[in-house]
Design a protein around this motif. Structure first.
Motif, PDB file in Angstrom:
ATOM      1  N   LEU A  45      38.253  39.859  28.865  1.00  0.00           N
ATOM      2  CA  LEU A  45      37.311  40.293  28.752  1.00  0.00           C
ATOM      3  C   LEU A  45      35.693  39.460  29.071  1.00  0.00           C
ATOM      4  N   ALA A  46      36.028  38.147  28.656  1.00  0.00           N
ATOM      5  CA  ALA A  46      35.641  36.544  29.008  1.00  0.00           C
ATOM      6  C   ALA A  46      35.766  36.450  30.506  1.00  0.00           C
ATOM      7  N   GLY A  47      36.337  37.044  31.123  1.00  0.00           N
ATOM      8  CA  GLY A  47      36.408  36.166  32.387  1.00  0.00           C
ATOM      9  C   GLY A  47      36.781  34.985  32.796  1.00  0.00           C
ATOM     10  N   LEU A  48      37.892  34.784  31.323  1.00  0.00           N
ATOM     11  CA  LEU A  48      38.678  33.005  31.596  1.00  0.00           C
ATOM     12  C   LEU A  48      39.894  33.119  32.604  1.00  0.00           C
ATOM     13  N   LEU A  49      40.435  34.307  32.141  1.00  0.00           N
ATOM     14  CA  LEU A  49      41.843  34.679  32.526  1.00  0.00           C
ATOM     15  C   LEU A  49      41.630  36.129  33.851  1.00  0.00           C
ATOM     16  N   GLN A  50      42.353  35.978  34.900  1.00  0.00           N
ATOM     17  CA  GLN A  50      42.127  37.421  35.719  1.00  0.00           C
ATOM     18  C   GLN A  50      43.620  37.591  35.715  1.00  0.00           C
ATOM     19  N   PRO A  51      43.653  39.900  35.294  1.00  0.00           N
ATOM     20  CA  PRO A  51      45.108  39.824  35.300  1.00  0.00           C
ATOM     21  C   PRO A  51      45.950  40.052  36.848  1.00  0.00           C
ATOM     22  N   TYR A  52      46.965  39.857  36.643  1.00  0.00           N
ATOM     23  CA  TYR A  52      48.037  40.056  37.004  1.00  0.00           C
ATOM     24  C   TYR A  52      47.738  41.606  37.663  1.00  0.00           C
ATOM     25  N   GLN A  53      47.685  42.650  37.234  1.00  0.00           N
ATOM     26  CA  GLN A  53      47.107  43.897  37.863  1.00  0.00           C
ATOM     27  C   GLN A  53      45.979  44.771  37.052  1.00  0.00           C
ATOM     28  N   GLY A  54      45.244  45.902  37.143  1.00  0.00           N
ATOM     29  CA  GLY A  54      44.415  46.206  36.990  1.00  0.00           C
ATOM     30  C   GLY A  54      43.514  45.946  37.049  1.00  0.00           C
ATOM     31  N   LYS A  55      42.505  46.511  36.515  1.00  0.00           N
ATOM     32  CA  LYS A  55      40.547  46.064  36.237  1.00  0.00           C
ATOM     33  C   LYS A  55      40.271  46.179  35.092  1.00  0.00           C
ATOM     34  N   ILE A  56      39.745  45.192  35.219  1.00  0.00           N
ATOM     35  CA  ILE A  56      39.014  44.215  33.987  1.00  0.00           C
ATOM     36  C   ILE A  56      36.978  45.555  34.272  1.00  0.00           C
ATOM     37  N   LEU A  57      36.519  46.296  33.660  1.00  0.00           N
ATOM     38  CA  LEU A  57      35.395  46.471  34.540  1.00  0.00           C
ATOM     39  C   LEU A  57      34.299  46.470  33.526  1.00  0.00           C
ATOM     40  N   ALA A  58      33.449  45.608  33.225  1.00  0.00           N
ATOM     41  CA  ALA A  58      32.243  45.413  32.015  1.00  0.00           C
ATOM     42  C   ALA A  58      30.964  46.289  33.336  1.00  0.00           C
ATOM     43  N   ASP A  59      30.600  47.486  32.168  1.00  0.00           N
ATOM     44  CA  ASP A  59      29.442  48.383  32.747  1.00  0.00           C
ATOM     45  C   ASP A  59      29.593  49.006  34.320  1.00  0.00           C
ATOM     46  N   GLY A  60      31.235  48.950  34.740  1.00  0.00           N
ATOM     47  CA  GLY A  60      31.506  49.566  35.789  1.00  0.00           C
ATOM     48  C   GLY A  60      31.483  48.491  36.931  1.00  0.00           C
ATOM     49  N   GLU A  61      31.240  47.042  36.860  1.00  0.00           N
ATOM     50  CA  GLU A  61      31.486  46.598  37.824  1.00  0.00           C
ATOM     51  C   GLU A  61      32.728  45.244  37.023  1.00  0.00           C
ATOM     52  N   GLU A  62      33.457  45.022  38.119  1.00  0.00           N
ATOM     53  CA  GLU A  62      34.430  44.190  38.028  1.00  0.00           C
ATOM     54  C   GLU A  62      34.320  42.873  37.726  1.00  0.00           C
ATOM     55  N   VAL A  63      35.134  42.434  35.900  1.00  0.00           N
ATOM     56  CA  VAL A  63      35.122  41.159  35.947  1.00  0.00           C
ATOM     57  C   VAL A  63      36.163  39.950  36.780  1.00  0.00           C
ATOM     58  N   ARG A  64      35.061  39.011  37.599  1.00  0.00           N
ATOM     59  CA  ARG A  64      35.300  38.257  38.602  1.00  0.00           C
ATOM     60  C   ARG A  64      35.366  36.725  37.631  1.00  0.00           C
ATOM     61  N   GLY A  65      34.568  36.739  36.472  1.00  0.00           N
ATOM     62  CA  GLY A  65      34.305  35.146  35.965  1.00  0.00           C
ATOM     63  C   GLY A  65      33.671  35.536  35.028  1.00  0.00           C
ATOM     64  N   THR A  66      33.035  34.557  33.898  1.00  0.00           N
ATOM     65  CA  THR A  66      32.069  34.157  33.030  1.00  0.00           C
ATOM     66  C   THR A  66      30.694  34.637  33.389  1.00  0.00           C
ATOM     67  N   SER A  67      29.864  34.957  31.985  1.00  0.00           N
ATOM     68  CA  SER A  67      28.904  35.656  33.066  1.00  0.00           C
ATOM     69  C   SER A  67      27.792  34.636  31.652  1.00  0.00           C
TER      70      SER A  67
END
Length: 221
Positions: free
Chosen positions: A50-72
């Protein structure tokens, strides 16, 4: 403005091994979701993703509809180890995220809010464990994050200090609109703090307790 999260078919792990698989989960804006599970169940792994420190092997993690690709800066993290810089005073530790983002450095209100007024010039070594966690809480919230991700922040504290910090957390969060994901191995703590409780086990989410279920369980404790 608080942040929403959505996990859709998420598979998480390290190297070639999956710790969590098939995770589907929604976290509403402004919700405090407690995540509980035994050691090794994947609680911290989920939080790191959720913090963007680990990327999933599969699936998507979205924050307000935007894919989480790193820290913020919108997503602040609080750990069991306070991570305070030992050479910086309470004030200068709390100021740190504002200095990094080149924002005004008025942190007195937050230091007072967490009960450390009068201790602004003390170093971490001069504070108790509970006081250091208060500094970490102020440091995480001073920049106005939209979500706060908490990894067993009170796990190393004695029972009385832990209860004090739980009350402080709920009190302070009323002054913010932040969404909170709070990881713990303590079922009682999860039920006390969470609007909902996600229970992890066997590589996935076993169940999510709704607020109504939570209230019934609390009545029985």
């Amino acid at each position: 403005m608080s942040l929403s999260f959505r996990l859709d078919g998420v598979r998480l792990g390290y190297g070639h091994g999956a710790v969590l698989d098939g995770i589907d989960l929604d976290v509403a804006p402004g919700e405090l979701l407690a995540v509980v599970g035994s050691s090794g169940s994947g609680k911290s792994t989920l939080l790191r993703a959720l913090a963007g420190l680990l990327q999933p092997y599969q699936g998507k993690i979205l924050a307000d509809g935007e894919e989480v690709r790193g820290t913020s800066p919108d997503r602040a993290m609080i750990f069991q180890e306070d991570g305070l810089l030992p050479w910086r005073t309470v004030r200068r530790n709390v100021e740190l995220p504002l200095r990094i983002r080149r924002k005004p450095l008025d942190v007195s209100a937050w230091i007072e809010r967490v009960g450390l007024a009068g201790r602004e010039d003390r170093l971490p070594r001069e504070l108790s464990g509970g006081q250091r966690q208060r500094v970490q809480l102020a440091r995480a919230l001073v920049g106005g994050p939209r979500a706060v991700l908490m990894d067993e922040p009170f796990g190393a504290l004695d029972a009385q200090t832990r209860a004090d910090m739980q009350r402080l957390l709920l009190d302070v969060l009323r002054d913010t609109a932040a969404t909170v994901v709070f990881v713990t191995h303590d079922v009682d703590e999860a039920l006390l703090l969470g609007d909902r409780v996600a229970v992890l086990g066997r590589g996935g989410i076993k169940t999510v307790l709704t607020s109504a279920t939570r209230e019934r369980i609390l009545e029985e404790l």
